[in-house]
Design an enzyme around this catalytic site. Sequence first.
Site, mmCIF file in Angstrom:
data_model
loop_
_atom_site.group_PDB
_atom_site.id
_atom_site.type_symbol
_atom_site.label_atom_id
_atom_site.label_comp_id
_atom_site.label_asym_id
_atom_site.label_seq_id
_atom_site.Cartn_x
_atom_site.Cartn_y
_atom_site.Cartn_z
ATOM 1 N N TYR A 49 48.381 -50.371 60.388
ATOM 2 C CA TYR A 49 48.813 -50.109 61.802
ATOM 3 C C TYR A 49 49.991 -50.992 62.592
ATOM 4 O O TYR A 49 50.051 -52.236 61.558
ATOM 5 C CB TYR A 49 47.726 -50.281 62.697
ATOM 6 C CG TYR A 49 46.734 -49.110 62.218
ATOM 7 C CD1 TYR A 49 47.419 -47.688 62.580
ATOM 8 C CD2 TYR A 49 45.791 -49.142 61.528
ATOM 9 C CE1 TYR A 49 46.202 -46.380 62.199
ATOM 10 C CE2 TYR A 49 44.369 -48.353 61.632
ATOM 11 C CZ TYR A 49 45.235 -46.595 61.850
ATOM 12 O OH TYR A 49 44.369 -45.772 61.388
ATOM 13 N N ALA B 152 21.608 -28.542 47.032
ATOM 14 C CA ALA B 152 21.553 -27.435 47.778
ATOM 15 C C ALA B 152 20.009 -26.788 48.031
ATOM 16 O O ALA B 152 19.652 -26.998 48.810
ATOM 17 C CB ALA B 152 23.124 -25.876 47.494
ATOM 18 N N LYS C 226 31.369 -42.282 37.261
ATOM 19 C CA LYS C 226 30.835 -41.124 38.836
ATOM 20 C C LYS C 226 29.242 -41.072 38.859
ATOM 21 O O LYS C 226 28.445 -40.224 39.674
ATOM 22 C CB LYS C 226 30.890 -39.291 38.348
ATOM 23 C CG LYS C 226 32.360 -39.145 37.655
ATOM 24 C CD LYS C 226 33.314 -39.315 38.864
ATOM 25 C CE LYS C 226 34.644 -39.170 39.134
ATOM 26 N NZ LYS C 226 35.456 -39.453 40.931
ATOM 27 N N GLY D 41 30.811 -48.900 56.290
ATOM 28 C CA GLY D 41 30.695 -48.058 57.100
ATOM 29 C C GLY D 41 30.124 -46.409 56.792
ATOM 30 O O GLY D 41 29.407 -45.934 57.778
ATOM 31 N N GLN E 99 36.960 -51.415 68.883
ATOM 32 C CA GLN E 99 38.546 -52.300 67.848
ATOM 33 C C GLN E 99 39.201 -51.367 69.008
ATOM 34 O O GLN E 99 39.443 -50.925 69.024
ATOM 35 C CB GLN E 99 38.308 -51.941 66.830
ATOM 36 C CG GLN E 99 39.800 -52.446 65.847
ATOM 37 C CD GLN E 99 39.611 -51.696 64.313
ATOM 38 O OE1 GLN E 99 39.847 -50.103 64.476
ATOM 39 N NE2 GLN E 99 39.451 -52.461 63.446
ATOM 40 N N CYS F 54 29.441 -35.011 56.600
ATOM 41 C CA CYS F 54 29.407 -35.835 55.339
ATOM 42 C C CYS F 54 28.678 -35.272 54.234
ATOM 43 O O CYS F 54 28.313 -34.139 54.714
ATOM 44 C CB CYS F 54 28.262 -37.037 55.890
ATOM 45 S SG CYS F 54 27.293 -37.924 54.479
#
Length: 663
Positions: A174, A393, A430, A318, A104, A362
């Site tokens: 942009y 965790a 959620k 994405g 891009q 992430c």
Amino acid sequence: MKKYQHLFSPLTVKRMTLKNRVVMPPMGTNFAGPDGSMQEKHIKYYEQRAKGGTGLIVVENAAVEYPLGSNGTTQIRIDHDSFIPGMYQLTERLHNYGACVALQINHSGASAVAERIGMQAVSASDIPSKKGGGIPRPLEQEEILDIVKYYGKAAKRVQMAGFDAVEIHAGHSYLICQFLSPLYNKRTDEFGGSMENRTRFARMIIDEVRAQVGPFFPIMLRVSADEFVKGGNTLDDTLALLEFLNDEVDIFNVSAGVNDSLQYQIDKMNLADGWRSYMAKAVKDKFGKPTMTTGNIRNPDVAEKLVADGEADLIGMGRGLIAEPKWVEKVASGNEAMLRKCISCNIGCAGHRIALNRPICCTINPDLINEDAYLENRVNKQTNVVVIGGGTAGLEAACTAAEVGCQVTLFEGRDYLGGLARDISFLPDKERIGDFPDYLIERSRRLKNLVTLTGVKADIATLDHYKPDIVVNATGSKPILPPIAGLLENVDKSGGKVKSISGMIAGLDGFTDFADKKIVVVGGGAVGLDVVEFFAERGAAVTIIERLPALGQDLDMITRLSMMQMIDDESVSVRLNTSLMEVGESHFKVSFEDVEEQLDFDYGFVCLGMRPEKPDLSELENYYVEQGVEVVNIGDSRATRKILDGVREGRNILKTLVKIGSL
């Protein structure tokens, strides 16, 4: 494969043939070198997604002019021939796995930050690209013509570097978007006013790119089909604008949103899989060209249906491919249960890159660069690991340890796994969060050397039975309940009206009648706003109390934008700089500027944050230090933060194994 025959069918555009319809669309990473060059870790990042079977990878936006056209951080560049060799290394590595690759090309315009680029940003007019942004300088016509040439030269470099296609970015606030959109373009010359004039800059760029790359090289155009801002382009407007831009475009990448509607560009969590596909279908139906749709697509059944029904030809994932590089491989092999689905939290990707100028990471994928390389390690001796706590965790620590050969036992005091992430996922908005504990539980279930015990308290006598070499404490957190008059006497009582977040979720099914109900929520952080969202969107009259001068200061930027919009849309009463003084059975006493007031409610919620819950940690440490056993404390029991932090600490069990000489 037969189950997803449309999704895994090839597509040929000009001389580019994609092996499937899954696309990684362009997303900034901040992985480039300070000079904008491609780095080895950057290549490895994309390589993981190619290796995982992605059909087309569109590499993140590269600046066609520097520094004026850059975002001023570590954005890649394509404004000079010196960047071709590094780009060629990238394309060669990705082609090894059968992926097609596009780049891009972009000019930031007013989205550049003057302090970063060392000069005033430019645009179509002197309108900032977002509320509170810097005021840009309108481009002179001669400068516009120069930038058109920069795009053409950049596209030629893209071709020389071995890419299969080039994408022109004409959306997301942009520079090209700043000419196309009436939000930003107030010009009165031939580049402003009418649709034909507002498209003139983009039309010139497309023509110049085509002249440079020739007739057989695919050109993609990314647009914000609906800007979702009052006064901005709607889908109907964009369809009219594209009549002037359709020629020489081979693929339309149909996105949405601008800087002031970022929650529709980088989708907020509660938007459905494929929610914006109607936009891609409208473009496809009008122009008859391949289109790409994006928008929270995680579920392969949804992706297949979008292609099969003609909503879009290409499925862009994405953040989904940041979280799960092997999405294609796992779906194609029937291993969908092991998909690590993106939860759209927007913390490590958007928050780190845009808000903090950090390299992306992430929440649910602790290693974007090396992915599963840790699996090549094996413990060199019998190593027993016990994990106390089955939240995200603890589960990550347990799975990682078992995957490198440890004998692992995980204890969870409750009768289900997933911890706070599971609890929060019970809130309808959620639900996506629940995909992560689902993945971790499935991952743990497949490990024969990992035993999970629920409904069991892990005291020292119990742990000793397993002869641990490492004890991992991951006992999570509990709501903060400070010594405010009446709070402890009234909160979470059976039949009571005052609830903590834990009490609210435990009794969620009991909240069925919302009309005319008065709800008061104390605490304007993430948890309090989740409660506000639940009740306000169902018709209750909601007031939120916050002692600080602003709401949502602990939120990622996307969630904060969406929450502020929700508060406006639902007419939530916001009381800032206001403190809770006393809790009654059906009222709160609050203070604003030393003036006390009583707020009556049908339900009141005290959401003042979470605190680490580690009741036995000191005892464990004191006992096991004498036994030579390593005790580590991770996740919210160490400090209340994000899921991201706990997952990273869970993966860091590998470092503990190295420390004790087992790895």
